[in-house]
Scaffold this motif. Structure first.
Motif, PDB file in Angstrom:
ATOM      1  N   LYS A 158      -3.102  10.893  12.781  1.00  0.00           N
ATOM      2  CA  LYS A 158      -4.388  10.412  13.289  1.00  0.00           C
ATOM      3  C   LYS A 158      -4.162   9.382  14.395  1.00  0.00           C
ATOM      4  O   LYS A 158      -3.178   8.634  14.378  1.00  0.00           O
ATOM      5  CB  LYS A 158      -5.175   9.747  12.158  1.00  0.00           C
ATOM      6  N   ASP A 159      -5.092   9.324  15.304  1.00  0.00           N
ATOM      7  CA  ASP A 159      -5.017   8.329  16.366  1.00  0.00           C
ATOM      8  C   ASP A 159      -5.080   6.913  15.806  1.00  0.00           C
ATOM      9  O   ASP A 159      -4.525   5.981  16.383  1.00  0.00           O
ATOM     10  CB  ASP A 159      -6.158   8.541  17.367  1.00  0.00           C
ATOM     11  N   SER A 160      -5.788   6.756  14.675  1.00  0.00           N
ATOM     12  CA  SER A 160      -5.985   5.415  14.110  1.00  0.00           C
ATOM     13  C   SER A 160      -4.815   4.953  13.259  1.00  0.00           C
ATOM     14  O   SER A 160      -4.758   3.781  12.888  1.00  0.00           O
ATOM     15  CB  SER A 160      -7.256   5.392  13.258  1.00  0.00           C
ATOM     16  N   THR A 161      -3.869   5.855  12.953  1.00  0.00           N
ATOM     17  CA  THR A 161      -2.827   5.505  11.993  1.00  0.00           C
ATOM     18  C   THR A 161      -1.915   4.398  12.506  1.00  0.00           C
ATOM     19  O   THR A 161      -1.662   3.403  11.811  1.00  0.00           O
ATOM     20  CB  THR A 161      -1.995   6.742  11.623  1.00  0.00           C
ATOM     21  N   ALA A 162      -1.387   4.548  13.723  1.00  0.00           N
ATOM     22  CA  ALA A 162      -0.443   3.560  14.252  1.00  0.00           C
ATOM     23  C   ALA A 162      -1.065   2.164  14.347  1.00  0.00           C
ATOM     24  O   ALA A 162      -0.482   1.190  13.835  1.00  0.00           O
ATOM     25  CB  ALA A 162       0.100   4.018  15.607  1.00  0.00           C
ATOM     26  N   PRO A 163      -2.251   2.007  14.966  1.00  0.00           N
ATOM     27  CA  PRO A 163      -2.834   0.653  15.009  1.00  0.00           C
ATOM     28  C   PRO A 163      -3.196   0.119  13.626  1.00  0.00           C
ATOM     29  O   PRO A 163      -3.114  -1.090  13.381  1.00  0.00           O
ATOM     30  CB  PRO A 163      -4.085   0.811  15.885  1.00  0.00           C
ATOM     31  N   ALA A 164      -3.581   1.016  12.705  1.00  0.00           N
ATOM     32  CA  ALA A 164      -3.937   0.565  11.353  1.00  0.00           C
ATOM     33  C   ALA A 164      -2.701   0.037  10.620  1.00  0.00           C
ATOM     34  O   ALA A 164      -2.760  -1.007   9.960  1.00  0.00           O
ATOM     35  CB  ALA A 164      -4.567   1.701  10.562  1.00  0.00           C
ATOM     36  N   LEU A 165      -1.573   0.757  10.733  1.00  0.00           N
ATOM     37  CA  LEU A 165      -0.341   0.303  10.082  1.00  0.00           C
ATOM     38  C   LEU A 165       0.126  -1.022  10.668  1.00  0.00           C
ATOM     39  O   LEU A 165       0.603  -1.906   9.945  1.00  0.00           O
ATOM     40  CB  LEU A 165       0.748   1.362  10.228  1.00  0.00           C
ATOM     41  N   LYS A 166      -0.021  -1.167  11.973  1.00  0.00           N
ATOM     42  CA  LYS A 166       0.355  -2.419  12.617  1.00  0.00           C
ATOM     43  C   LYS A 166      -0.529  -3.568  12.123  1.00  0.00           C
ATOM     44  O   LYS A 166      -0.037  -4.665  11.818  1.00  0.00           O
ATOM     45  CB  LYS A 166       0.235  -2.274  14.133  1.00  0.00           C
ATOM     46  N   ALA A 167      -1.834  -3.289  12.014  1.00  0.00           N
ATOM     47  CA  ALA A 167      -2.769  -4.323  11.550  1.00  0.00           C
ATOM     48  C   ALA A 167      -2.481  -4.718  10.105  1.00  0.00           C
ATOM     49  O   ALA A 167      -2.513  -5.903   9.758  1.00  0.00           O
ATOM     50  CB  ALA A 167      -4.206  -3.822  11.682  1.00  0.00           C
ATOM     51  N   LEU A 168      -2.180  -3.733   9.255  1.00  0.00           N
ATOM     52  CA  LEU A 168      -1.857  -4.032   7.858  1.00  0.00           C
ATOM     53  C   LEU A 168      -0.592  -4.875   7.775  1.00  0.00           C
ATOM     54  O   LEU A 168      -0.511  -5.814   6.972  1.00  0.00           O
ATOM     55  CB  LEU A 168      -1.701  -2.732   7.069  1.00  0.00           C
ATOM     56  N   ALA A 169       0.407  -4.533   8.583  1.00  0.00           N
ATOM     57  CA  ALA A 169       1.646  -5.316   8.585  1.00  0.00           C
ATOM     58  C   ALA A 169       1.382  -6.755   9.013  1.00  0.00           C
ATOM     59  O   ALA A 169       1.938  -7.702   8.435  1.00  0.00           O
ATOM     60  CB  ALA A 169       2.671  -4.651   9.503  1.00  0.00           C
ATOM     61  N   GLU A 170       0.528  -6.934  10.022  1.00  0.00           N
ATOM     62  CA  GLU A 170       0.199  -8.281  10.482  1.00  0.00           C
ATOM     63  C   GLU A 170      -0.518  -9.088   9.411  1.00  0.00           C
ATOM     64  O   GLU A 170      -0.480 -10.322   9.428  1.00  0.00           O
ATOM     65  CB  GLU A 170      -0.672  -8.200  11.745  1.00  0.00           C
ATOM     66  N   LEU A 219       0.858  -1.186   0.000  1.00  0.00           N
ATOM     67  CA  LEU A 219       0.000   0.000   0.000  1.00  0.00           C
ATOM     68  C   LEU A 219       0.893   1.234   0.000  1.00  0.00           C
ATOM     69  O   LEU A 219       1.649   1.462   0.943  1.00  0.00           O
ATOM     70  CB  LEU A 219      -0.914   0.021   1.225  1.00  0.00           C
ATOM     71  N   CYS A 220       0.804   2.011  -1.061  1.00  0.00           N
ATOM     72  CA  CYS A 220       1.503   3.287  -1.131  1.00  0.00           C
ATOM     73  C   CYS A 220       0.501   4.372  -0.716  1.00  0.00           C
ATOM     74  O   CYS A 220      -0.633   4.380  -1.198  1.00  0.00           O
ATOM     75  CB  CYS A 220       2.001   3.559  -2.544  1.00  0.00           C
ATOM     76  N   THR A 221       0.927   5.244   0.159  1.00  0.00           N
ATOM     77  CA  THR A 221       0.001   6.255   0.657  1.00  0.00           C
ATOM     78  C   THR A 221       0.664   7.614   0.718  1.00  0.00           C
ATOM     79  O   THR A 221       1.856   7.731   1.006  1.00  0.00           O
ATOM     80  CB  THR A 221      -0.537   5.867   2.048  1.00  0.00           C
ATOM     81  N   ASP A 222      -0.125   8.626   0.415  1.00  0.00           N
ATOM     82  CA  ASP A 222       0.318   9.988   0.635  1.00  0.00           C
ATOM     83  C   ASP A 222       0.371  10.221   2.144  1.00  0.00           C
ATOM     84  O   ASP A 222      -0.198   9.459   2.927  1.00  0.00           O
ATOM     85  CB  ASP A 222      -0.675  10.948  -0.033  1.00  0.00           C
ATOM     86  N   LYS A 223       1.055  11.262   2.576  1.00  0.00           N
ATOM     87  CA  LYS A 223       1.170  11.548   4.012  1.00  0.00           C
ATOM     88  C   LYS A 223       0.058  12.469   4.488  1.00  0.00           C
ATOM     89  O   LYS A 223      -0.715  12.132   5.382  1.00  0.00           O
ATOM     90  CB  LYS A 223       2.531  12.179   4.310  1.00  0.00           C
ATOM     91  N   THR A 224      -0.046  13.644   3.868  1.00  0.00           N
ATOM     92  CA  THR A 224      -0.968  14.663   4.361  1.00  0.00           C
ATOM     93  C   THR A 224      -2.413  14.212   4.195  1.00  0.00           C
ATOM     94  O   THR A 224      -2.851  13.880   3.099  1.00  0.00           O
ATOM     95  CB  THR A 224      -0.744  15.986   3.616  1.00  0.00           C
ATOM     96  N   GLY A 225      -3.145  14.204   5.290  1.00  0.00           N
ATOM     97  CA  GLY A 225      -4.552  13.841   5.246  1.00  0.00           C
ATOM     98  C   GLY A 225      -4.799  12.356   5.237  1.00  0.00           C
ATOM     99  O   GLY A 225      -5.942  11.914   5.328  1.00  0.00           O
ATOM    100  N   THR A 226      -3.725  11.570   5.116  1.00  0.00           N
ATOM    101  CA  THR A 226      -3.866  10.120   5.102  1.00  0.00           C
ATOM    102  C   THR A 226      -3.296   9.540   6.396  1.00  0.00           C
ATOM    103  O   THR A 226      -4.003   8.940   7.190  1.00  0.00           O
ATOM    104  CB  THR A 226      -3.157   9.522   3.877  1.00  0.00           C
ATOM    105  N   LEU A 227      -1.992   9.763   6.600  1.00  0.00           N
ATOM    106  CA  LEU A 227      -1.410   9.401   7.886  1.00  0.00           C
ATOM    107  C   LEU A 227      -1.732  10.450   8.948  1.00  0.00           C
ATOM    108  O   LEU A 227      -1.788  10.146  10.130  1.00  0.00           O
ATOM    109  CB  LEU A 227       0.121   9.266   7.764  1.00  0.00           C
ATOM    110  N   THR A 228      -1.936  11.687   8.491  1.00  0.00           N
ATOM    111  CA  THR A 228      -2.184  12.786   9.427  1.00  0.00           C
ATOM    112  C   THR A 228      -3.666  13.126   9.492  1.00  0.00           C
ATOM    113  O   THR A 228      -4.466  12.652   8.690  1.00  0.00           O
ATOM    114  CB  THR A 228      -1.382  14.031   9.000  1.00  0.00           C
ATOM    115  N   GLN A 229      -4.027  13.990  10.434  1.00  0.00           N
ATOM    116  CA  GLN A 229      -5.441  14.273  10.700  1.00  0.00           C
ATOM    117  C   GLN A 229      -6.094  15.148   9.642  1.00  0.00           C
ATOM    118  O   GLN A 229      -7.310  15.246   9.594  1.00  0.00           O
ATOM    119  CB  GLN A 229      -5.575  14.972  12.063  1.00  0.00           C
ATOM    120  N   ASP A 230      -5.290  15.772   8.805  1.00  0.00           N
ATOM    121  CA  ASP A 230      -5.827  16.694   7.809  1.00  0.00           C
ATOM    122  C   ASP A 230      -6.550  17.866   8.475  1.00  0.00           C
ATOM    123  O   ASP A 230      -7.469  18.450   7.917  1.00  0.00           O
ATOM    124  CB  ASP A 230      -6.780  15.967   6.857  1.00  0.00           C
ATOM    125  N   LYS A 231      -6.151  18.176   9.706  1.00  0.00           N
ATOM    126  CA  LYS A 231      -6.672  19.345  10.422  1.00  0.00           C
ATOM    127  C   LYS A 231      -5.477  20.233  10.739  1.00  0.00           C
ATOM    128  O   LYS A 231      -4.954  20.250  11.848  1.00  0.00           O
ATOM    129  CB  LYS A 231      -7.401  18.927  11.701  1.00  0.00           C
TER     130      LYS A 231
END
Length: 909
Positions: A559-571, A381-393
């Protein structure tokens, strides 16, 4: 029907049936770009476009019954009533009868129809009825499932609509003149005469004549195949140009704005547009097959090739040994029917539709049904940073001079720049404009006048506005990426003094910005220069010899969800790579905050100087790519695909569109720019990475259930044919009548209708799953003969124990094998659906259990009940039912043992 004709029919079927209608506009764009059809337009359309280009603006508006401030709502409604909605005919759903025909016309149904016709001509009405029922079941079930999925897709599509900024004429009272009012309207509501405003990232919603343009660059690749954007102007420069696509002041539906801004009047909509005219010529051509479609194609051809080898063998063996070639032909054709996976389109459609509905509940809109399978197959999964990993706020955290000290002038100049620019407004501008105290202090509406602007583009990565505070000078204010702004600065503000830029100052400036980046702040440089009021039009050449004023620094926390989401994707076996246009220091900080360990950082400059061969190696090693252009992102995704990965790309900006199109699965968000949403296969209504894990898992469930059907059909059919070959060679009568084979196949197909709703073992969801036709062939050879062993045992049982060994006793023989064959076929559904012990360690879904139980009961009832004579069966003796459980238990035991051996040796996908 010869093999070549069948192959052509099947290829056409796979090209034009994606197992559910989906968003087709992008596919059609790509078809037009690559089609070998004539690009010549109907003369009337060409004349209309050329006349619109050559016409005086006032005359053109008058001919369209429009004005500079746009149409009134009631005027637009009346025009729409006359010309129709702004939709291309190709995008409309098929009428029900055409849809029904498309559901019927696949090679599997054609084979069944051929057999039904032969049965009818030979006066075998029972076989005719059974075969016709199979065709009807396959067609109606697929039609019903596709209608359901189409309705669901339409409902989902309504949730994601591209809009256009339209000027609509309004007045407070009848006596007052009309004034323009901006409104966002779905593009389907546009009509000729509407005045629209365009900026970077917009899809052009209709064929339009430009009224005004500022540094407008448009990508026309969908129309012309040109990879580079072309600049457009409000006036035609060459009076001798007569090709509509080469006219400077026309823009066309389906193209998109790369940079700049413009106003335009709609000239042609829907089927009357250039795009609409080409769509009618291209017809139903779709995009190139995806990995999913190619996989279905390969597996289906594996079964069809097998059918074309085995069917003639059955025909000749029975013809020579029994002497009745007509009966042998009917029997061989029945075997051919048994080998065709006629329920495959229905199983695939219903499985994908179920996945789409499930994801819609998670606020994920599936634009292309077969994208769900690619979701499950995705391993990168290739992802942009702004608004994807971050809150976009984004919040404006600092405004400092070049030395890092707080400086209000920097914020004031940044505010004026954001306030007056009309191009691509991003979240950085929004964060600046939230400082209401600056607005009150500056009062730009009263104290400043906008002169011109030089819009942003992704090559310069900066933009400028020119304002006049007093009549004696103009002030050019430039803001953008630090290195790109420094490239046009020759001086730097230090307090009240202006110092010439030299190597020492440049190093000090970069140290300040690096420190801000290390804090996780995104830094935008602000520069300015005063100019004499000698002109009102400015261009790129004026962005030079600027004075660096300072920086505005923004905080965009993860985002708060980013770290657990990346961990879940890796798993789940998905590697995440960050592709961003931001600098490497900010990116590294964000990655560390979300737990993404940097395994190598590459910059756009590194990408630029590498050959494809060199970069193909590096993209495997590195997982963070910074300072990228849109072309860099697209190239990285393309090389990852070439390396054998199934690649997803997630982004929401205009700079992400090329990569979204190139990826196996493009993922965008509803708040993304039009071109990003149009290029994506999946739209997220909420920007949460956690939902990606849900999508990956649902994709894998979908794939697993489709693969179950393929495995069951392939292995069961292979075993049946082996059994038929053995019986045909040694038994003096047909081991089963053609009608028996057909009824058995019909009941077996019905038992599998519930497969899309089956449970999937958690172990099957841990790693990416992909189509591997070679594995299907190996699986078929391993497990098919198991049923043949017990079929041959059943032959011996009926021959020696029940003495069904003469043509007079063939009905008893056929009834005994009919029951064993149907029950083992039904049990194989539960044996092969999981590598675990069925019913105990892994339980099928209730619908599949119930359906299997019903079919097994029907299979026993047919020879034992009052319908036995009708189906040319007979009641079996009680002793048979003593042997039957032993046969079934032994069959399940041997299959389970073989599953263990196969899993250890080859794995179980």
């Amino acid at each position: 029907m010869n093999f070549t004709v069948l192959k052509e029919l099947f290829a056409a079927f796979l090209r034009t049936h994606h197992f559910g209608r989906h968003f087709r506009r992008l596919a059609l764009f790509e078809s037009i770009a690559g089609a070998t059809v004539s690009r010549e337009l109907p003369p009337s359309l060409s004349q209309t476009l050329i006349a619109a280009s050559a016409s005086d603006v006032e005359a053109l508006l008058a001919s369209l019954n429009s004005r500079h401030c746009g149409l009134r709502d009631e005027e637009a409604d009346a025009i729409r009533e006359a010309v129709g909605a702004n939709e291309v005919e190709h995008e409309k759903p098929l009428p029900w009868w055409a849809h029904l025909w498309h559901c019927y016309r696949n090679p599997f149904n054609l084979l069944l129809t051929l057999l039904a016709l032969v049965s009818y001509l030979t006066d075998d009405m029972k076989a005719t009825v059974v075969i016709s029922s199979m065709v009807l079941l396959s067609t109606v079930m697929r039609f019903w499932q596709e209608v359901k999925s189409n309705k669901a897709a339409d409902a989902l599509k309504a949730m994601v609509s591209n809009t256009a900024t339209v000027l609509r004429s309004r007045s407070e009272t009848a006596s007052q003149p009309d004034v323009p009012g901006r409104t966002e309207l779905p593009i389907q509501l546009l009509v000729p005469g509407d005045v629209i405003l365009l900026s970077a990232g917009d899809m052009i919603p209709a064929d339009c004549r430009l009224l005004g343009a500022k540094d407008l660059f448009v990508s026309q690749a969908a129309m012309t195949g040109e990879s580079l954007p072309v600049e457009k102007f409000a006036h035609q420069r060459d009076a001798h140009t007569f090709n509509p696509l080469e006219l400077d002041n026309l823009v066309f539906m389906g193209t998109n704005v790369v940079s700049g801004s413009a106003s335009a009047v709609v000239v042609a909509t829907g089927p009357r547009s250039y795009f609409g005219a080409l769509a009618l010529r291209v017809g139903a051509t779709d995009r190139a097959p995806t990995s999913f479609q190619s996989g279905v194609n390969k597996v289906s051809w594996l079964l069809i090739r097998f059918m074309f080898v085995m069917t003639p063998l059955v025909l000749f063996i029975n013809g020579f040994t029994k002497g009745d070639w007509t009966e042998a032909l009917l029997f061989a054709l029945s075997v051919a029917v048994g080998l065709t996976p006629e329920m495959l389109p229905m199983i695939v459609t219903s499985t994908l539709a179920k996945g789409a509905v499930f994801l819609s509940r998670k606020k994920v809109i599936v634009k292309r049904l077969d994208a769900i399978q690619n979701f499950g197959a995705m391993d990168v999964l290739c992802t942009d940073k702004t608004g994807t990993l971050t809150q976009d706020k984004i919040v404006l955290a600092r405004h400092v001079d070049a030395w890092g000290g707080e400086q209000d002038e920097v914020l004031e100049l940044a505010y004026l720049n954001s306030y007056y620019q009309t191009g691509l407004k991003n979240l950085l501008d929004v964060a600046v404009l939230q400082h209401a105290e600056v607005h009150r202090e500056l009062d730009p509406a009263s104290n400043y006048r906008k002169v011109d602007e030089i819009p942003f583009d992704f090559t310069r990565r900066r933009m400028s506005v020119v304002v006049a505070e007093r009549d004696d000078h103009h002030l050019l204010i430039c803001k953008g990426a630090v290195e790109e702004v420094l490239a046009v600065c020759t001086q730097v503000r230090h307090g009240d003094a202006i110092e010439a830029m030299d190597a020492g100052l440049l190093a000090r400036i970069r140290q300040v910005t690096a420190e801000l980046n290390d804090e996780g702040l995104r830094v935008v440089a602000v520069a300015a220069k005063e100019l004499p009021p000698a002109k009102d039009v400015y261009g790129l050449a004026d962005e030079g010899e600027l004075t660096l004023i300072g920086y505005v620094a923004f905080l965009d926390p993860p985002k708060d969800s980013t770290a657990p989401a990346l961990k879940a994707l890796a798993e789940h076996g998905v590697t995440v790579k960050v592709l961003t246009g931001d600098n490497e220091r900010v990116t590294a900080k964000i990655c560390s905050q979300v737990g993404l360990d940097s395994q190598g950082v590459m910059l756009g400059s590194d990408v630029e100087r590498m050959t494809d061969a060199e970069l193909a190696v590096e993209v495997e090693r590195a997982n963070v790519f910074a300072r990228l252009t849109p072309a860099h992102k697209e190239r990285i995704v393309r090389l990852l695909k070439a390396n054998g990965h199934v690649v997803g790309f997630m982004g929401d900006g205009i700079n992400d569109a090329p990569a979204l199109r190139t990826a196996d699965i493009g993922i965008s968000v509803d708040s993304g720019v039009d071109i990003a949403k149009e290029a994506a296969d999946i739209i997220l209504l909420e920007k949460s990475l956690m939902v990606l894990e849900e999508g990956v898992l649902e994709g894998r469930r979908t794939f697993a259930n489709m693969l179950k059907y393929i495995k069951m059909t392939a292995s069961s059919n292979f075993g049946n044919v082996l059994s038929v070959l053995v019986a045909s060679a040694f038994i003096p009568f047909l081991p089963m009548l053609p009608m028996h084979l057909l009824v058995q196949n019909l009941l077996y197909d019905i038992s599998q209708i519930a497969i899309p709703f089956d449970n999937v073992d958690d172990d099957m969801l841990k790693s990416p799953q992909r189509w591997q036709p070679a594995d299907i062939g190996r699986f078929m050879v391993f497990f098919g003969p198991i049923s043949s062993i017990f079929d041959i045992g059943t032959y011996a049982l009926m021959w020696f124990v029940f003495h069904a060994n003469t043509p007079e006793q063939q009905t008893l023989f056929q009834s005994g094998w009919f029951v064993v064959g149907l029950l083992t076929q039904t049990l194989i559904v539960h044996m092969i659906r999981t590598p675990k012990l069925p019913f105990l360690q892994s339980r099928a879904s209730t619908p599949l259990l119930v359906m299997g139980g019903i079919i097994m009961a029907v299979g026993i009832f047919l020879p034992m009940g009052p319908l036995a004579h009708y189906f040319k069966l007979q009641a079996l003796p009680p002793l048979y039912f003593v042997f039957l459980p032993a046969i079934l238990l032994a069959y399940m035991g041997l299959t389970q043992a073989m599953k263990g051996f196969y899993s250890r040796r080859f794995g179980w996908q």
